[in-house]
Enzyme design. Structure first.
Site, mmCIF file in Angstrom:
data_model
loop_
_atom_site.group_PDB
_atom_site.id
_atom_site.type_symbol
_atom_site.label_atom_id
_atom_site.label_comp_id
_atom_site.label_asym_id
_atom_site.label_seq_id
_atom_site.Cartn_x
_atom_site.Cartn_y
_atom_site.Cartn_z
ATOM 1 N N MET A 21 68.796 25.594 -3.705
ATOM 2 C CA MET A 21 69.204 25.337 -2.319
ATOM 3 C C MET A 21 70.634 25.813 -2.121
ATOM 4 O O MET A 21 71.447 25.755 -3.046
ATOM 5 C CB MET A 21 69.087 23.846 -2.000
ATOM 6 C CG MET A 21 67.668 23.433 -1.658
ATOM 7 S SD MET A 21 67.528 21.689 -1.265
ATOM 8 C CE MET A 21 68.213 21.655 0.378
ATOM 9 N N LYS A 25 69.204 32.145 0.447
ATOM 10 C CA LYS A 25 67.879 32.777 0.510
ATOM 11 C C LYS A 25 67.481 33.053 1.965
ATOM 12 O O LYS A 25 67.033 34.145 2.294
ATOM 13 C CB LYS A 25 66.823 31.883 -0.162
ATOM 14 C CG LYS A 25 67.105 31.575 -1.620
ATOM 15 C CD LYS A 25 66.003 30.755 -2.259
ATOM 16 C CE LYS A 25 65.849 29.372 -1.664
ATOM 17 N NZ LYS A 25 67.060 28.519 -1.813
ATOM 18 N N SER A 26 67.632 32.024 2.819
ATOM 19 C CA SER A 26 67.240 32.210 4.224
ATOM 20 C C SER A 26 68.107 33.265 4.879
ATOM 21 O O SER A 26 67.613 34.112 5.627
ATOM 22 C CB SER A 26 67.360 30.888 4.991
ATOM 23 O OG SER A 26 66.574 29.908 4.376
ATOM 24 N N ASP A 93 59.487 32.079 4.603
ATOM 25 C CA ASP A 93 60.553 31.245 4.046
ATOM 26 C C ASP A 93 59.935 30.023 3.374
ATOM 27 O O ASP A 93 58.850 29.592 3.764
ATOM 28 C CB ASP A 93 61.525 30.819 5.161
ATOM 29 C CG ASP A 93 62.878 30.383 4.603
ATOM 30 O OD1 ASP A 93 63.204 30.757 3.457
ATOM 31 O OD2 ASP A 93 63.622 29.680 5.316
ATOM 32 N N GLU A 94 60.626 29.462 2.390
ATOM 33 C CA GLU A 94 60.173 28.263 1.669
ATOM 34 C C GLU A 94 58.745 28.468 1.160
ATOM 35 O O GLU A 94 57.898 27.582 1.276
ATOM 36 C CB GLU A 94 60.219 27.028 2.584
ATOM 37 C CG GLU A 94 61.582 26.759 3.191
ATOM 38 C CD GLU A 94 62.501 25.912 2.322
ATOM 39 O OE1 GLU A 94 62.303 25.889 1.079
ATOM 40 O OE2 GLU A 94 63.417 25.304 2.890
ATOM 41 N N CYS A 150 78.484 25.496 -7.173
ATOM 42 C CA CYS A 150 78.330 24.121 -7.640
ATOM 43 C C CYS A 150 79.255 23.200 -6.830
ATOM 44 O O CYS A 150 80.462 23.466 -6.725
ATOM 45 C CB CYS A 150 78.665 24.035 -9.126
ATOM 46 S SG CYS A 150 78.644 22.342 -9.757
HETATM 47 P P1 ADP Z 1 69.103 28.666 1.105
HETATM 48 O O1 ADP Z 1 68.061 29.275 2.029
HETATM 49 O O2 ADP Z 1 69.126 29.296 -0.248
HETATM 50 O O3 ADP Z 1 69.056 27.154 1.057
HETATM 51 P P2 ADP Z 1 70.935 29.329 3.226
HETATM 52 O O4 ADP Z 1 70.774 30.791 3.532
HETATM 53 O O5 ADP Z 1 70.217 28.373 4.144
HETATM 54 O O6 ADP Z 1 70.541 29.046 1.712
HETATM 55 O O7 ADP Z 1 72.475 28.926 3.280
HETATM 56 C C1 ADP Z 1 73.486 29.623 2.638
HETATM 57 C C2 ADP Z 1 74.806 29.190 3.268
HETATM 58 O O8 ADP Z 1 75.037 27.812 2.985
HETATM 59 C C3 ADP Z 1 76.037 29.878 2.701
HETATM 60 O O9 ADP Z 1 76.296 31.099 3.328
HETATM 61 C C4 ADP Z 1 77.132 28.868 3.008
HETATM 62 O O10 ADP Z 1 77.637 29.080 4.310
HETATM 63 C C5 ADP Z 1 76.411 27.531 3.029
HETATM 64 N N1 ADP Z 1 76.676 26.631 1.884
HETATM 65 C C6 ADP Z 1 76.777 25.277 1.972
HETATM 66 N N2 ADP Z 1 76.922 24.718 0.751
HETATM 67 C C7 ADP Z 1 76.920 25.726 -0.152
HETATM 68 C C8 ADP Z 1 77.018 25.805 -1.596
HETATM 69 N N3 ADP Z 1 77.155 24.702 -2.349
HETATM 70 N N4 ADP Z 1 76.959 27.021 -2.181
HETATM 71 C C9 ADP Z 1 76.841 28.140 -1.427
HETATM 72 N N5 ADP Z 1 76.748 28.137 -0.074
HETATM 73 C C10 ADP Z 1 76.777 26.962 0.571
HETATM 74 ZN ZN ZN Z 2 79.486 22.601 -11.957
#
Ligand code: ADP
Ligand code: ZN
Length: 203
Positions: A21, A25-26, A93-94, A150
């Protein structure tokens, strides 16, 4: 005799975007689909409806970018919508939330010449490969494994830490905990915490 055999038929492809997460990815899925739209290709975006309904929902990334999506319950519903709307580039997605028939639905679309781009969690909160992801990663044309940051130490994170009432979830905690406050964080190998983690991964 030509060295290569040429075909006029369009070949399809499968691209997998995975990671924990918050790894983007999105965001990456939305970026690729926007580029396909600029290239005047007909795109369709899908996500799991999580209940037995099909509706319109959005793919929303944690940084706020959104893209309108069809929310479907079954993989077959994706195939039908792709067929009916003559969609050339499919984003899902997901993808880990769909049942395993998603694999054959994706293969069929790829074999029909479609470009399929999927995003999903490669592992669940226990660090175990998630649903159809291992298979999709194996059969993909390309794989992007993204890392988050992290939340504890700022290193690159490959795990999704589940917290229940503020404490690290246990390995055998049920997926749905009634009445508990749940949260998810990105964590690196050093900061990821879980009890009863099997020494050898059982598949
Ligand atoms: P995923 O689909 O993998 O959950 P998203 O594309 O929804 O990821 O979100 C990525 C965005 O989340 C990053 O560009 C950043 O703005 C935000 N973000 C919030 N917390 C974190 C974190 N711990 N690490 C990296 N990005 C983060
Ligand atoms: Zn760590």
């Amino acid at each position: 005799m030509p060295l290569h055999s040429y075909t006029t038929e369009k070949t399809g492809s499968l691209e997998v975007i995975c990671g924990p997460m918050f790894s983007g990815k999105s965001e990456e899925l939305i970026r690729r689909l926007r580029r396909a739209t600029i290239a005047k290709q007909k795109t369709g975006v899908f996500k799991h409806s999580l209940d037995n309904r099909s509706t319109l929902k959005s793919v929303v990334s944690h940084n706020g970018t959104t893209l309108e999506a069809f929310a479907t319950y079954t993989p077959e519903a994706i195939a039908a919508l792709v067929e009916d709307n003559d969609i050339a580039v499919i984003g899902i997605d997901e993808v880990q939330f769909f049942d395993t028939t998603i694999i054959s639905v994706i293969c069929t679309m790829v074999n029909k010449g479609k470009r399929v781009i999927v995003a999903g969690l490669d592992t669940d909160f226990r660090g175990v490969p998630f649903g159809s992801m291992p298979t999709l990663l194996s059969i993909a044309d390309s794989v992007a494994k993204l890392q988050a940051i992290c939340t504890e130490c700022g290193d690159n994170a490959i795990f999704t830490q589940r917290l229940v009432d503020g404490r690290p979830a246990r390995y055998d905690d049920p997926i749905i905990l009634i009445g508990a406050q749940e949260a998810y964080q990105a964590r690196c190998r050093g900061c990821y915490l879980i009890d009863k983690k099997p020494f050898v991964l059982q598949l």
